[in-house]
Design an enzyme around this catalytic site. Structure first.
Site, PDB file in Angstrom:
ATOM      1  N   SER A  93       0.843  -1.198   0.000  1.00 21.10           N
ATOM      2  CA  SER A  93       0.000   0.000   0.000  1.00 21.10           C
ATOM      3  C   SER A  93       0.874   1.241   0.000  1.00 21.10           C
ATOM      4  O   SER A  93       1.974   1.243   0.575  1.00 21.10           O
ATOM      5  CB  SER A  93      -0.857  -0.030   1.267  1.00 21.10           C
ATOM      6  N   TYR A 132      -1.903  -0.749  10.912  1.00 22.59           N
ATOM      7  CA  TYR A 132      -2.114  -1.352   9.585  1.00 22.59           C
ATOM      8  C   TYR A 132      -0.892  -1.097   8.693  1.00 22.59           C
ATOM      9  O   TYR A 132      -0.344  -2.021   8.073  1.00 22.59           O
ATOM     10  CB  TYR A 132      -3.379  -0.777   8.930  1.00 22.59           C
ATOM     11  N   LYS A 189       2.104  -3.706   6.858  1.00 20.96           N
ATOM     12  CA  LYS A 189       2.535  -3.742   5.450  1.00 20.96           C
ATOM     13  C   LYS A 189       4.044  -3.541   5.359  1.00 20.96           C
ATOM     14  O   LYS A 189       4.729  -4.204   4.569  1.00 20.96           O
ATOM     15  CB  LYS A 189       1.808  -2.671   4.629  1.00 20.96           C
TER      16      LYS A 189
END
Ligand code: NAD
Ligand code: WQD
Length: 337
Positions: A124, A148, A152
């Site tokens: 992302s 989050y 990643k």
């Protein structure tokens, strides 16, 4: 080829399944359906004429993964499975580390044991943290501003270590910007549970009357109209980027490659709302609200490396994104009644 899609029943995974099947590949989806429904296979079959194989399972379950690799001659894996809500990750960090980090480690172990070393990973643009310059190219420093994003980033580091340990891996790390829109059929798209966190599904639900009004988070940013600017990318273009990446790692000499998947164009919240209203002939009532914590003024990609190395470029404009998102919402509202 036979491609395993973890999280293949989800929003991006289902569009990738369509693109892969249309390109002549066989698709096996492995999904625990914590954020999707298994009947997406029916819609994918309606679109392509071929159903993907659906296996219900969790990437944290190593035995279930081993079984999938034993049952199917998998050539490559596209790893979509994971949790993706920024706010939820702040409240439930352990669930995010368990699903996104540990789940990925389980998947990589199973791949290694099965001798499958081709992987495309859903990363992302969040790994760029607050932009130090724009557009964001793949060498921009990385950081995380929430759990989050940290998952990643950790997975990206894990993949770098893996590639360094064994040069036979062929890994594509794809950093998505803001995927929106839906397949032209209106049969698959983004249908989040509960109140959406992201702009596009919120807008479609206001337009359909399922929600009253959009809150535009901040109108005092240093952007042309004061609202936040993002690189919205049509999910069908994004899906095509996965095919290009799979093709490229099949003839790539590097063990690990990183590509941005974005358009390079920034659109403000008000651009998106006004385009939605104009294209679909509907009003989207909104009010200005305070900035959302953690948001940046502007974020958009340099898509140059993907264009040069993958021969891939986004084709669809904002009008197609908002038009297809609305077509999907209309059908989904009818289906859910
Ligand atoms: P999604 O929630 O629609 O799809 C994810 C799928 O993974 C769901 O079907 C869910 O049921 C499944 N899943 C979750 N945990 C699992 C587990 N432990 N085992 C098996 N299946 C599991 O999300 P999406 O928008 O399609 O995102 C796909 C990937 O792309 C995610 O990794 C996400 O972090 C990443 N990504 C998404 C965006 C975005 O804005 N949509 C942006 C950048 C990156
Ligand atoms: C877009 C713009 C908001 C909702 C998130 C994740 C990112 C990535 C993509 C996974 C911003 C504004 C939003 C609303 C609004 N996901 N907005 N009212 O924040 O760019 O990115 O999704 O990897 O990691 O952080 O996307 O759609 O939430 O917001 O005004 O009700 O819309 O402030 O300017 P974001 P978004």
């Amino acid at each position: 080829m036979t491609i395993l899609l973890t999280g293949g029943a989800g929003y991006i995974g289902s569009h990738a399944a369509v693109a892969l099947i249309e390109a002549g590949h066989a698709v096996v989806c492995f999904d625990n359906h914590c954020n999707s429904k298994p009947d997406v296979a029916v819609q994918v079959e309606q679109i392509t004429g071929n159903a993907p194989i659906m296996v219900t399972g969790d990437i944290r379950n190593r035995a279930a993964l081993d079984q999938v690799f034993a049952d199917h001659a998998i050539d490559a894996v596209i790893h979509f499975a994971g949790l993706k809500a920024v706010g939820e990750s702040v409240a439930l960090p352990l669930e995010y580390y368990e699903n996104n980090v540990w789940g990925t480690a389980c998947l990589l172990q199973a791949m290694k044991a099965a001798g499958v070393r081709k992987l495309v990973f859903s990363s992302s643009a969040t790994v760029y943290g607050a932009p130090q310059y724009l557009p964001l190219d793949e060498t921009h420093p990385r950081s995380a501003t929430n759990p989050y994003g940290r998952t990643k980033l950790i997975v990206e580091h894990m993949l770098e270590d893996l590639a360094a340990s064994d040069p036979d891996w062929r890994i594509a790390v794809l950093r998505y910007f803001n995927p929106v829109g839906a397949h032209a059929s209106g049969l698959i798209g983004e249908d989040p549970n509960g109140i959406p966190n992201n702009l596009m599904p919120y807008v479609t639900r206001v337009a359909s009357g399922r929600l009253d009004q959009l809150s535009v988070f901040g109108n005092d940013y240093d952007t042309p109209d004061g609202t936040g600017v993002r690189d919205y990318i049509h999910v069908v273009d994004l899906a095509a980027g996965h095919l290009a990446a799979l093709d490229r790692i099949g003839r790539e000499s590097r063990a690990l490659s990183v590509w941005n998947l974005g358009t390079g164009n920034g659109h403000s919240v008000l651009d998106l709302v006004r385009t939605f209203e104009a294209v679909n002939g509907l009003a989207v009532p909104y009010r200005f609200a305070p900035r959302r914590a953690g948001d940046v003024a502007a974020c958009y990609a340099s898509p140059d490396l993907a264009r040069e190395e993958l021969g891939w470029e986004a084709q669809r404009d904002l009008a197609q994104m908002v038009g297809s998102a609305w077509s999907f919402e209309k059908l989904a509202t009818t289906r859910n009644r």
